[in-house]
Every structure is written in structure tokens, then in C-alpha cells.
Design a protein around this motif. Structure first.
Motif, PDB file in Angstrom:
ATOM      1  N   CYS A  96       0.849  -1.199   0.000  1.00 29.06           N
ATOM      2  CA  CYS A  96       0.000   0.000   0.000  1.00 29.06           C
ATOM      3  C   CYS A  96       0.884   1.249   0.000  1.00 29.06           C
ATOM      4  O   CYS A  96       1.519   1.556   1.003  1.00 29.06           O
ATOM      5  CB  CYS A  96      -0.907  -0.036   1.227  1.00 29.06           C
ATOM      6  N   PRO A  97       0.941   1.970  -1.127  1.00 29.84           N
ATOM      7  CA  PRO A  97       1.736   3.195  -1.157  1.00 29.84           C
ATOM      8  C   PRO A  97       0.912   4.416  -0.757  1.00 29.84           C
ATOM      9  O   PRO A  97      -0.259   4.520  -1.121  1.00 29.84           O
ATOM     10  CB  PRO A  97       2.153   3.293  -2.634  1.00 29.84           C
ATOM     11  N   MET A  98       1.514   5.310  -0.001  1.00 31.60           N
ATOM     12  CA  MET A  98       0.830   6.576   0.318  1.00 31.60           C
ATOM     13  C   MET A  98       1.881   7.683   0.451  1.00 31.60           C
ATOM     14  O   MET A  98       3.063   7.407   0.632  1.00 31.60           O
ATOM     15  CB  MET A  98       0.034   6.457   1.624  1.00 31.60           C
ATOM     16  N   VAL A  99       1.424   8.934   0.321  1.00 32.10           N
ATOM     17  CA  VAL A  99       2.311  10.068   0.574  1.00 32.10           C
ATOM     18  C   VAL A  99       1.902  10.637   1.918  1.00 32.10           C
ATOM     19  O   VAL A  99       0.699  10.772   2.198  1.00 32.10           O
ATOM     20  CB  VAL A  99       2.169  11.128  -0.545  1.00 32.10           C
ATOM     21  N   ALA A 100       2.903  10.936   2.769  1.00 31.34           N
ATOM     22  CA  ALA A 100       2.596  11.345   4.139  1.00 31.34           C
ATOM     23  C   ALA A 100       1.594  12.501   4.189  1.00 31.34           C
ATOM     24  O   ALA A 100       0.710  12.538   5.053  1.00 31.34           O
ATOM     25  CB  ALA A 100       3.874  11.711   4.862  1.00 31.34           C
ATOM     26  N   GLY A 101       1.682  13.426   3.209  1.00 30.02           N
ATOM     27  CA  GLY A 101       0.790  14.590   3.195  1.00 30.02           C
ATOM     28  C   GLY A 101      -0.690  14.211   3.127  1.00 30.02           C
ATOM     29  O   GLY A 101      -1.561  15.017   3.489  1.00 30.02           O
ATOM     30  N   GLU A 102      -0.979  12.983   2.690  1.00 34.63           N
ATOM     31  CA  GLU A 102      -2.388  12.544   2.593  1.00 34.63           C
ATOM     32  C   GLU A 102      -3.094  12.566   3.937  1.00 34.63           C
ATOM     33  O   GLU A 102      -4.319  12.566   3.993  1.00 34.63           O
ATOM     34  CB  GLU A 102      -2.454  11.088   2.092  1.00 34.63           C
ATOM     35  N   VAL A 103      -2.321  12.533   5.034  1.00 37.22           N
ATOM     36  CA  VAL A 103      -2.990  12.462   6.347  1.00 37.22           C
ATOM     37  C   VAL A 103      -3.675  13.785   6.699  1.00 37.22           C
ATOM     38  O   VAL A 103      -4.540  13.816   7.569  1.00 37.22           O
ATOM     39  CB  VAL A 103      -2.018  12.051   7.501  1.00 37.22           C
ATOM     40  N   TYR A 104      -3.267  14.859   6.003  1.00 35.14           N
ATOM     41  CA  TYR A 104      -3.870  16.148   6.346  1.00 35.14           C
ATOM     42  C   TYR A 104      -5.118  16.399   5.511  1.00 35.14           C
ATOM     43  O   TYR A 104      -5.091  17.071   4.491  1.00 35.14           O
ATOM     44  CB  TYR A 104      -2.847  17.286   6.172  1.00 35.14           C
ATOM     45  N   SER A 105      -6.183  15.785   5.943  1.00 37.30           N
ATOM     46  CA  SER A 105      -7.451  15.958   5.243  1.00 37.30           C
ATOM     47  C   SER A 105      -8.376  16.712   6.194  1.00 37.30           C
ATOM     48  O   SER A 105      -8.296  16.539   7.412  1.00 37.30           O
ATOM     49  CB  SER A 105      -8.032  14.587   4.897  1.00 37.30           C
ATOM     50  N   ALA A 106      -9.225  17.552   5.610  1.00 39.40           N
ATOM     51  CA  ALA A 106     -10.107  18.364   6.460  1.00 39.40           C
ATOM     52  C   ALA A 106     -11.126  17.494   7.183  1.00 39.40           C
ATOM     53  O   ALA A 106     -11.545  17.790   8.291  1.00 39.40           O
ATOM     54  CB  ALA A 106     -10.812  19.406   5.604  1.00 39.40           C
ATOM     55  N   GLU A 107     -11.516  16.383   6.569  1.00 35.97           N
ATOM     56  CA  GLU A 107     -12.644  15.613   7.123  1.00 35.97           C
ATOM     57  C   GLU A 107     -12.243  14.480   8.060  1.00 35.97           C
ATOM     58  O   GLU A 107     -12.979  14.133   8.958  1.00 35.97           O
ATOM     59  CB  GLU A 107     -13.480  14.999   5.999  1.00 35.97           C
ATOM     60  N   VAL A 108     -11.085  13.885   7.791  1.00 37.02           N
ATOM     61  CA  VAL A 108     -10.746  12.673   8.553  1.00 37.02           C
ATOM     62  C   VAL A 108      -9.512  12.905   9.420  1.00 37.02           C
ATOM     63  O   VAL A 108      -8.590  13.623   9.033  1.00 37.02           O
ATOM     64  CB  VAL A 108     -10.466  11.496   7.568  1.00 37.02           C
ATOM     65  N   LYS A 109      -9.517  12.293  10.594  1.00 36.55           N
ATOM     66  CA  LYS A 109      -8.374  12.444  11.515  1.00 36.55           C
ATOM     67  C   LYS A 109      -7.104  11.856  10.891  1.00 36.55           C
ATOM     68  O   LYS A 109      -7.170  10.842  10.198  1.00 36.55           O
ATOM     69  CB  LYS A 109      -8.675  11.683  12.809  1.00 36.55           C
ATOM     70  N   LYS A 110      -5.964  12.472  11.198  1.00 36.66           N
ATOM     71  CA  LYS A 110      -4.686  12.002  10.620  1.00 36.66           C
ATOM     72  C   LYS A 110      -4.449  10.536  10.940  1.00 36.66           C
ATOM     73  O   LYS A 110      -4.097   9.732  10.076  1.00 36.66           O
ATOM     74  CB  LYS A 110      -3.520  12.806  11.232  1.00 36.66           C
ATOM     75  N   THR A 111      -4.658  10.192  12.214  1.00 34.78           N
ATOM     76  CA  THR A 111      -4.354   8.823  12.633  1.00 34.78           C
ATOM     77  C   THR A 111      -5.324   7.814  12.000  1.00 34.78           C
ATOM     78  O   THR A 111      -4.974   6.665  11.787  1.00 34.78           O
ATOM     79  CB  THR A 111      -4.398   8.714  14.166  1.00 34.78           C
ATOM     80  N   GLU A 112      -6.534   8.288  11.684  1.00 36.25           N
ATOM     81  CA  GLU A 112      -7.513   7.406  11.034  1.00 36.25           C
ATOM     82  C   GLU A 112      -7.011   7.054   9.620  1.00 36.25           C
ATOM     83  O   GLU A 112      -7.084   5.905   9.188  1.00 36.25           O
ATOM     84  CB  GLU A 112      -8.879   8.117  10.987  1.00 36.25           C
ATOM     85  N   ILE A 113      -6.477   8.069   8.929  1.00 39.41           N
ATOM     86  CA  ILE A 113      -5.967   7.806   7.570  1.00 39.41           C
ATOM     87  C   ILE A 113      -4.778   6.839   7.631  1.00 39.41           C
ATOM     88  O   ILE A 113      -4.667   5.909   6.834  1.00 39.41           O
ATOM     89  CB  ILE A 113      -5.589   9.128   6.865  1.00 39.41           C
TER      90      ILE A 113
END
Ligand code: ATP
Length: 457
Positions: A96-113
Motif C-alpha cells: 500500500c503506497p501513500m504520501v505522508a501529506g495525505e494524512v492532512y485531510s479536512a474531514e478525517v483524523k490524521k491517525t484514522e488515515i
């Protein structure tokens, strides 16, 4: 197959990966040394060798709960190496690839992402035995009871279906919804009916495989079919991720695929994916593993630009890595010493807290030589089916070594566009024209310093 599903979930991820479409593996021989470039990777011998060791450890299941960190200047192949690891691991291991910046979403908690991606990187291989029976319908008897809400009318309590099979007659007690379904399928006395049993519980029934309807009852509510009437027996193996299970159980739907079947794991209505739901799913998963019905597949979570995570995320990662079901975490950063996000004034290598950094195995990538850049460009030209003069390619490699490899790679598309306009191949003239139009990040920073006063502050 885990990877495609994971990638499909996010188009951005797909695009990001297409720039690495030439990467097919680490290109190592049996001794773990770099043997060739046919896998698409050029140079970076030390890093590739180290990555090979990581792959072996993952395959030997000796890497669970560990973190690997790729560090090196921009465009030195950190992401490419992580993808090469994924290729070496094959489709059977979730990546599962992700970019760390994806955790900063207005709707969902960082740790949830982060948690969602963690669970995308943990696979479950479900082994089912599917048995198919057939029997001739002797009787369809709906058993009614008074309407429990009072008032008039009766309600079907259950359906008794009597079947003539190879070894005598048997009676099945079925859910009332099955009665409706059999009526819709116009099943009549004398018809041969198809019954499917999965891992010991009755799952689907109908006129044939394509008509069969799924049940929504516990296995022990059925009269088991006696042995000896098995028509066919198949072993079915399905790969899903823990995140697939979370989603399926939060939004249960009917259907015949393994996810729909697994969505009945929790038997509950549509809900949010909560910590409680995940906890319950973990308990059920543990049970499936204990009973030999499933096997846990530890996959890889790749976090690019990991310096973008903040203190809270690193605390979460440390804790999550200690859990007994954790993927292998591979991270990448091109930062030197910098401020840890979320802290006032704590500086640390790659913006990663020292105690977390201490848990990681670090693999370094190094800048490329002009020859290596030329080789990489040549591969991309072939992959993108571009027409470029040899002289222009050599000049582009020179630009890459003076600026960055990524900048040189990025010039290919606009050059090819201009070449189409001029009805020619990519020539040095076209390259010069395009190179005049754009600037790389370093050049842009220099210009900004010189012209800072013209900008809004
Ligand atoms: P950043 O720090 O900016 O995120 P990175 O180190 O992750 O950069 P990549 O994104 O992996 O760099 O590489 C940039 C481009 O160069 C990609 O298209 C990648 O596939 C290609 N590339 C990098 N290194 C190699 C290599 N050794 N062999 C072949 N292609 C490479």
C-alpha cells in the motif's frame, strides 16, 4: 491479488506509480548482488543490495513490525526502490503506497488515515471449501405463524424444503426470504435445485449457480446436508485486506463475492469504521486464523515524504508497529536536518523523532552519474515510445546531471509535444527551446531570491 485493488482505490497513486512503470524488480542475482539493469533499475548498487536483504527477510516473515527508511537527495530512486521491493514480493503480498501529506485531510483524523492504510497493507488469505449439492424438489412447505405485530394475516416463519437426493430424502429449514426467492425463480416440485455450502455452512440456493441466492442465517440454523450427496467440492482461496473487511462490515451488502460473505462476519447494519468495529473484526480474524480458515499475510505500507508526518503521527506509528498485526513500514525522505512537524523547535534528521528513527533500518541512495542518468532517460524514452535524436538525449542527460534527474525526465513530455507540432523527432533545438521555457526548483529558488521584492509577502 492485493496490489491492484489497493492501487485502484486511489487514482493519484496510480499516476504516481506510472512514472515508475519501467521498474520491474531489483535486478539481483541469487547471491543478492546487482546482476543486470533489465529490471529497469540503474545504478544504486548498495541500496538495491540492501533492499534485496529486506525482501528476503520479509519473505522469511522476519520483518513484521519493523520500519525501513530510504534517505537520499530528490530523484535518487527512493520511491522506485520501494516499488521494486513490491515487485520482488509479488502480487501475493499486499503493498500500500501513500504520501505522508495525505494524512492532512479536512474531514478525517490524521491517525484514522494512517490506520486505514495500515490495514490496507495487511492481507488475509481466506481458505474455503465450497461444496455443491443438487437435489430434486419433493415439497416446498412454507411454515406460517401469526403476525407478531398483531393484526390480521400470517407471516412465513420459515420454509421446509424437502429434497430427493442420491441418498434418500432430506429436509432443509430455510429463511423466509429464500421462499420468496424460490417463488421468483419459479422453482416447482420436480425441479432440480442447486445448493452451495461454504466451509460447512449453507450459503446459496437456487435453480442453478447463476440464480442461486445468498442466505443470511447462521450455519447452525440449517439442517446439515448428510455426507455422500456432494456433487462437487472446490477449494476457494480469496485474498482480501483488513481494510476491505472494515469497509465491508461498515457497509454490508448482499452479493456472492467473498467480501459480501465476509461482511456478514459482524452481522450488523451500516455503520462507521470505528475502533470498536476494528477490534471486533480483529477478534473474528484471530478466530478464523486459529481454526485454520484463514492466514494472515503481512504486507508493506510505503510512506513517501515521511518528513511530512507530525509528532502525533509518529507516536501513532510507533504504537501501531508494536501491535501483533502490523505491516512492514517502508518510508522515504529527501530532507536533511529539519524541524519535526507539530513540534515548536525540535530539529532532527529527516524531520523524524530520534526515538522513532532509532527503530528504523536506514538505506541510503546516492546522486547519479551522467552515464546513469543517460541510461534511465533511454529507458523512459523507450517506455513512452518517444522519438529523440541521440545528440538530444545526451544533452538531456547533461541537463539532468546539472539540474536533477526528475527535471530531465519531466522535459520529455513537453519536448515530444513540440516535436509533434514541428513534425520532427526531439532534436537539440527543440530541447533548447523547451529548456528555456521551464526552470527546475533550484533555479526557481535563485530567481525568487533575486526578485523577492516583487512578490507579495
Ligand atoms: P523524491 O525524494 O523527490 O521523492 P525519489 O528519490 O523518490 O525522489 P524517484 O521518484 O524514485 O525518486 O525517481 C524519480 C524518477 O526517476 C522516477 O521516474 C523513477 O522511476 C526514476 N528513477 C530513479 N532512480 C532510478 C533508477 N535507479 N533506475 C531507473 N529509474 C530510476
Amino acid at each position: 491479488m492485493f496490489k491492484v485493488d489497493n492501487i485502484k482505490q486511489n487514482n493519484d497513486k496510480q499516476q504516481r506509480i506510472s512514472t515508475h512503470s519501467h521498474i520491474k524488480g531489483l535486478g539481483l542475482n541469487v547471491e543478492g548482488n546487482v546482476s543486470n539493469d533489465s529490471c529497469g533499475l540503474i545504478g544504486q548498487h548498495q541500496a538495491r543490495k540492501a533492499a534485496g536483504v529486506v525482501v528476503e527477510l520479509i519473505k522469511m516473515k522476519k520483518m513484521a513490525g519493523r520500519a525501513i527508511l530510504f534517505v537520499g537527495p530528490p530523484g535518487t530512486g527512493k520511491t522506485a526502490l520501494a516499488l521494486a521491493i513490491s515487485q520482488e514480493l509479488g502480487d501475493q503480498i499486499p503493498f500500500c503506497p501513500m504520501v505522508a501529506g495525505e494524512v492532512y485531510s479536512a474531514e478525517v483524523k490524521k491517525t484514522e488515515i494512517l490506520m486505514e492504510n495500515f490495514r490496507r497493507a495487511i492481507g488475509l488469505r481466506i481458505k474455503e471449501t465450497k461444496e455443491v449439492y443438487e437435489g430434486e424438489v419433493c415439497e416446498i412447505q412454507p411454515i406460517e405463524m401469526d403476525n407478531p405485530l398483531g393484526g390480521y394475516g400470517k407471516q412465513i416463519h420459515h420454509l421446509l424444503l424437502t429434497l430427493k437426493a442420491t441418498k434418500g430424502t432430506k429436509q432443509l429449514k430455510l429463511d423466509p426470504s429464500i421462499y420468496e426467492s424460490l417463488q421468483k425463480q419459479k422453482v416447482e416440485i420436480g425441479d432440480v435445485i442447486y445448493i452451495e455450502v461454504n466451509s460447512g455452512s449453507l450459503k446459496r440456493i437456487g435453480r442453478s449457480d447463476s440464480y442461486a441466492t445468498e442466505f443470511d442465517l447462521e450455519a447452525d440454523e440449517y439442517v446439515p446436508l448428510p455426507k455422500g450427496d456432494v456433487f462437487k467440492r472446490k477449494a476457494v482461496v480469496q485474498d482480501i485486506t483488513l481494510n476491505d473487511l472494515d469497509v465491508a462490515n461498515a457497509h454490508p451488502q448482499g452479493g456472492q463475492d467473498v467480501l459480501s460473505m465476509m461482511s456478514q462476519l459482524m452481522k450488523q447494519k451500516k455503520t462507521e469504521i470505528t475502533e470498536k468495529l476494528r477490534h471486533e473484526i480483529n477478534k473474528k480474524v484471530d478466530k478464523l486464523i486459529e481454526t485454520g480458515q484463514a492466514e494472515l499475510i503481512t504486507g508493506v505500507l510505503f510512506i513517501d515524504e515521511v518528513h511530512m508526518l507530525d509528532l502525533e503521527c509518529f507516536t501513532f506509528l510507533s504504537k501501531a508497529l508494536e501491535s501483533n498485526i502490523s505491516p512492514i513500514v517502508i518510508m522515504a525522505s529527501n530532507r536533511g536536518n529539519c524541524l519535526i512537524r507539530g513540534s515548536e523547535d525540535i530539529y532532527s534528521p529527516h524531520g523524524i523523532p530520534l526515538d522513532f528513527l532509532d527503530r528504523t533500518i536506514i538505506i541510503k541512495t546516492v546522486p547519479y552519474t551522467r552515464e546513469e542518468i543517460l541510461k534511465i532517460l533511454r529507458i523512459r524514452v523507450r517506455i513512452e515510445s518517444l522519438d529523440i535524436d541521440e545528440e538530444a538525449l545526451i544533452q538531456l542527460a547533461m541537463i539532468g546531471s546539472q539540474k536533477t534527474l526528475r527535471y530531465a525526465l519531466q522535459l520529455l513530455s513537453p519536448c515530444s509535444q513540440l516535436a509533434k507540432v514541428y513534425f520532427t523527432t526531439i532534436t537539440t533545438k527543440i530541447l533548447d527551446e523547451i529548456n528555456e521555457l521551464f526552470c527546475d526548483c533550484r533555479q526557481s529558488a535563485i530567481i525568487l531570491n533575486q526578485e523577492n521584492s516583487h512578490y507579495l509577502k
